[in-house]
Each structure stands twice: as C-alpha cells, then as structure tokens.
Motif scaffolding. Structure first.
Motif, PDB file in Angstrom:
ATOM      1  N   VAL A   1       0.864  -1.176   0.000  1.00 59.58           N
ATOM      2  CA  VAL A   1       0.000   0.000   0.000  1.00 59.58           C
ATOM      3  C   VAL A   1       0.902   1.228   0.000  1.00 59.58           C
ATOM      4  O   VAL A   1       1.969   1.232   0.617  1.00 59.58           O
ATOM      5  N   LEU A   2       0.475   2.260  -0.726  1.00 57.85           N
ATOM      6  CA  LEU A   2       1.273   3.486  -0.794  1.00 57.85           C
ATOM      7  C   LEU A   2       1.373   4.134   0.582  1.00 57.85           C
ATOM      8  O   LEU A   2       0.369   4.285   1.293  1.00 57.85           O
ATOM      9  N   ASP A   3       2.581   4.512   0.948  1.00 61.67           N
ATOM     10  CA  ASP A   3       2.817   5.230   2.194  1.00 61.67           C
ATOM     11  C   ASP A   3       1.994   6.514   2.172  1.00 61.67           C
ATOM     12  O   ASP A   3       2.016   7.262   1.189  1.00 61.67           O
ATOM     13  N   GLY A   4       1.228   6.754   3.206  1.00 61.33           N
ATOM     14  CA  GLY A   4       0.399   7.946   3.291  1.00 61.33           C
ATOM     15  C   GLY A   4      -1.030   7.763   2.833  1.00 61.33           C
ATOM     16  O   GLY A   4      -1.854   8.667   3.006  1.00 61.33           O
ATOM     17  N   ASN A   5      -1.370   6.607   2.269  1.00 59.85           N
ATOM     18  CA  ASN A   5      -2.744   6.350   1.821  1.00 59.85           C
ATOM     19  C   ASN A   5      -3.550   5.848   3.028  1.00 59.85           C
ATOM     20  O   ASN A   5      -3.811   4.663   3.184  1.00 59.85           O
ATOM     21  N   ALA A   6      -3.929   6.794   3.878  1.00 57.78           N
ATOM     22  CA  ALA A   6      -4.581   6.464   5.146  1.00 57.78           C
ATOM     23  C   ALA A   6      -5.879   5.685   4.963  1.00 57.78           C
ATOM     24  O   ALA A   6      -6.177   4.774   5.742  1.00 57.78           O
ATOM     25  N   GLN A   7      -6.652   6.018   3.943  1.00 58.79           N
ATOM     26  CA  GLN A   7      -7.923   5.329   3.725  1.00 58.79           C
ATOM     27  C   GLN A   7      -7.685   3.856   3.416  1.00 58.79           C
ATOM     28  O   GLN A   7      -8.323   2.976   3.981  1.00 58.79           O
ATOM     29  N   ALA A   8      -6.747   3.553   2.514  1.00 63.03           N
ATOM     30  CA  ALA A   8      -6.444   2.162   2.159  1.00 63.03           C
ATOM     31  C   ALA A   8      -5.833   1.426   3.342  1.00 63.03           C
ATOM     32  O   ALA A   8      -6.197   0.278   3.627  1.00 63.03           O
ATOM     33  N   ILE A   9      -4.912   2.077   4.043  1.00 59.76           N
ATOM     34  CA  ILE A   9      -4.284   1.438   5.203  1.00 59.76           C
ATOM     35  C   ILE A   9      -5.336   1.082   6.245  1.00 59.76           C
ATOM     36  O   ILE A   9      -5.344  -0.028   6.786  1.00 59.76           O
ATOM     37  N   GLY A  10      -6.251   1.995   6.523  1.00 61.74           N
ATOM     38  CA  GLY A  10      -7.322   1.725   7.483  1.00 61.74           C
ATOM     39  C   GLY A  10      -8.198   0.557   7.045  1.00 61.74           C
ATOM     40  O   GLY A  10      -8.571  -0.290   7.859  1.00 61.74           O
ATOM     41  N   PHE A  11      -8.515   0.499   5.764  1.00 62.43           N
ATOM     42  CA  PHE A  11      -9.319  -0.601   5.230  1.00 62.43           C
ATOM     43  C   PHE A  11      -8.596  -1.935   5.417  1.00 62.43           C
ATOM     44  O   PHE A  11      -9.167  -2.903   5.905  1.00 62.43           O
ATOM     45  N   TYR A  12      -7.312  -1.986   5.014  1.00 59.43           N
ATOM     46  CA  TYR A  12      -6.567  -3.242   5.111  1.00 59.43           C
ATOM     47  C   TYR A  12      -6.390  -3.659   6.571  1.00 59.43           C
ATOM     48  O   TYR A  12      -6.486  -4.847   6.887  1.00 59.43           O
ATOM     49  N   GLU A  13      -6.152  -2.702   7.465  1.00 57.01           N
ATOM     50  CA  GLU A  13      -6.042  -3.045   8.886  1.00 57.01           C
ATOM     51  C   GLU A  13      -7.368  -3.594   9.401  1.00 57.01           C
ATOM     52  O   GLU A  13      -7.394  -4.576  10.156  1.00 57.01           O
ATOM     53  N   HIS A  14      -8.471  -2.988   8.981  1.00 57.21           N
ATOM     54  CA  HIS A  14      -9.800  -3.479   9.365  1.00 57.21           C
ATOM     55  C   HIS A  14     -10.019  -4.909   8.868  1.00 57.21           C
ATOM     56  O   HIS A  14     -10.664  -5.718   9.531  1.00 57.21           O
ATOM     57  N   MET A  15      -9.443  -5.231   7.727  1.00 60.11           N
ATOM     58  CA  MET A  15      -9.569  -6.573   7.143  1.00 60.11           C
ATOM     59  C   MET A  15      -8.578  -7.566   7.751  1.00 60.11           C
ATOM     60  O   MET A  15      -8.566  -8.735   7.379  1.00 60.11           O
ATOM     61  N   GLY A  16      -7.730  -7.111   8.677  1.00 56.70           N
ATOM     62  CA  GLY A  16      -6.826  -8.004   9.389  1.00 56.70           C
ATOM     63  C   GLY A  16      -5.378  -7.965   8.946  1.00 56.70           C
ATOM     64  O   GLY A  16      -4.542  -8.689   9.498  1.00 56.70           O
ATOM     65  N   PHE A  17      -5.037  -7.133   7.966  1.00 53.71           N
ATOM     66  CA  PHE A  17      -3.653  -7.020   7.513  1.00 53.71           C
ATOM     67  C   PHE A  17      -2.848  -6.209   8.521  1.00 53.71           C
ATOM     68  O   PHE A  17      -3.370  -5.287   9.141  1.00 53.71           O
ATOM     69  N   ARG A  18      -1.567  -6.560   8.656  1.00 55.64           N
ATOM     70  CA  ARG A  18      -0.647  -5.865   9.558  1.00 55.64           C
ATOM     71  C   ARG A  18       0.643  -5.543   8.811  1.00 55.64           C
ATOM     72  O   ARG A  18       1.072  -6.295   7.938  1.00 55.64           O
ATOM     73  N   PHE A  19       1.288  -4.449   9.197  1.00 51.60           N
ATOM     74  CA  PHE A  19       2.558  -4.065   8.582  1.00 51.60           C
ATOM     75  C   PHE A  19       3.646  -5.073   8.925  1.00 51.60           C
ATOM     76  O   PHE A  19       3.712  -5.570  10.048  1.00 51.60           O
ATOM     77  N   THR A  20       4.485  -5.356   7.938  1.00 51.66           N
ATOM     78  CA  THR A  20       5.613  -6.269   8.158  1.00 51.66           C
ATOM     79  C   THR A  20       6.908  -5.519   8.434  1.00 51.66           C
ATOM     80  O   THR A  20       7.874  -6.116   8.903  1.00 51.66           O
ATOM     81  N   GLY A  21       6.957  -4.237   8.106  1.00 54.50           N
ATOM     82  CA  GLY A  21       8.174  -3.455   8.227  1.00 54.50           C
ATOM     83  C   GLY A  21       8.975  -3.407   6.935  1.00 54.50           C
ATOM     84  O   GLY A  21       9.931  -2.654   6.815  1.00 54.50           O
ATOM     85  N   HIS A  22       8.571  -4.208   5.948  1.00 56.10           N
ATOM     86  CA  HIS A  22       9.259  -4.241   4.652  1.00 56.10           C
ATOM     87  C   HIS A  22       8.653  -3.174   3.747  1.00 56.10           C
ATOM     88  O   HIS A  22       7.442  -2.966   3.735  1.00 56.10           O
ATOM     89  N   THR A  23       9.506  -2.465   3.006  1.00 57.36           N
ATOM     90  CA  THR A  23       9.042  -1.453   2.064  1.00 57.36           C
ATOM     91  C   THR A  23       9.677  -1.698   0.698  1.00 57.36           C
ATOM     92  O   THR A  23      10.681  -2.406   0.579  1.00 57.36           O
ATOM     93  N   THR A  24       9.094  -1.109  -0.316  1.00 55.35           N
ATOM     94  CA  THR A  24       9.621  -1.185  -1.674  1.00 55.35           C
ATOM     95  C   THR A  24       9.224   0.089  -2.397  1.00 55.35           C
ATOM     96  O   THR A  24       8.422   0.872  -1.893  1.00 55.35           O
ATOM     97  N   GLY A  25       9.752   0.264  -3.580  1.00 59.40           N
ATOM     98  CA  GLY A  25       9.363   1.396  -4.409  1.00 59.40           C
ATOM     99  C   GLY A  25      10.511   2.318  -4.713  1.00 59.40           C
ATOM    100  O   GLY A  25      11.333   2.601  -3.842  1.00 59.40           O
ATOM    101  N   GLU A  26      10.552   2.760  -5.949  1.00 58.35           N
ATOM    102  CA  GLU A  26      11.566   3.717  -6.379  1.00 58.35           C
ATOM    103  C   GLU A  26      10.963   5.110  -6.488  1.00 58.35           C
ATOM    104  O   GLU A  26      11.500   6.066  -5.959  1.00 58.35           O
ATOM    105  N   GLU A  27       9.838   5.217  -7.176  1.00 59.48           N
ATOM    106  CA  GLU A  27       9.188   6.509  -7.357  1.00 59.48           C
ATOM    107  C   GLU A  27       8.374   6.904  -6.130  1.00 59.48           C
ATOM    108  O   GLU A  27       8.300   8.065  -5.774  1.00 59.48           O
ATOM    109  N   MET A  28       7.763   5.922  -5.490  1.00 59.21           N
ATOM    110  CA  MET A  28       6.961   6.160  -4.298  1.00 59.21           C
ATOM    111  C   MET A  28       7.121   4.962  -3.360  1.00 59.21           C
ATOM    112  O   MET A  28       7.288   3.836  -3.807  1.00 59.21           O
TER     113      MET A  28
END
Length: 121
Positions: A86-113
């Motif tokens: 999920v894009l860093d800063g996309n609070a709406q998507a992050i909230g949705f995924y957390e509500h669905m049971g997803f949790r951050f792993t600490g791993h990131t990726t991306g060159e442009e964003m």
C-alpha cells in the motif's frame, strides 16, 4: 490512480482479476482486484499469495465492494498467508486493510513512491 493500478496488474506472470460491475449502469466497472497465487520475489514472506491491486471507483466506495472483492480474491489464493503493498500515506487504504486483518511487516519497496508491505495470516 487507476492507471497505476493497471500498470501494476500487468506486472508479473500469472495474474488473476475479479471485477465488480454496476449492472444498473451498463455494466460499468465499479472496481477490481488483482492477485497472484504465488507472490513476487520482492515480498518478505516466503510462500505467500499476493494482492497486487484493489481499486474501487470513488462513487462506489463505502458500499462493501472492496470487502467483497478482497474476500473473493483471498478465497482463491492457495496460500495461508497473503501479502500486499500500500502506498505510504494512503490512510484510507491502510485503514481498510487493517480493518480486514492485515498488519505491517516493516518491509518497504518502491523507487518513485514508497510502498509498505502488509500481511494477513
């Protein structure tokens, strides 16, 4: 953006897509989810499935389509673990995924964003 999701959906080999159509409006695409039964090599959790894109047009958000599409994709994945980015800063998507049971792993990726990895076990 929708175009970013289309590019992401086109990446990788075997990619499955589920689409939600608005039958009352000429089968207009209201949203879609793309997934990979076996995640790309960039994920931090070996043997996971991956949600590569989930997009709901703004006017269809809040109606349960995101949950319906995500649940349907998860039911089709052969792995007990699922990863998405999920894009860093996309609070709406992050909230949705957390509500669905997803949790951050600490791993990131991306060159442009920066994209943050989340997992569901």
């Amino acid at each position: 953006t929708l175009e970013h999701c289309r590019r992401r959906a086109a990446q990788g080999g075997s990619n499955d897509t589920l689409v939600a159509l608005d039958r009352a409006n000429g089968d207009r695409v209201a949203g879609f989810v793309c997934f990979l039964p076996h995640a790309r090599k960039i994920v931090s959790i070996p043997g996971a499935g991956e949600i590569t894109a989930l997009y709901i047009l703004r006017e269809y958000q809040g109606l349960g389509l995101g949950r319906m599409l995500l649940d349907a994709a998860l039911a089709r994945l052969p792995c007990p673990k699922t990863v998405l980015f999920v894009l860093d800063g996309n609070a709406q998507a992050i909230g949705f995924y957390e509500h669905m049971g997803f949790r951050f792993t600490g791993h990131t990726t991306g060159e442009e964003m920066t994209e943050l990895e989340m997992s569901l076990e």
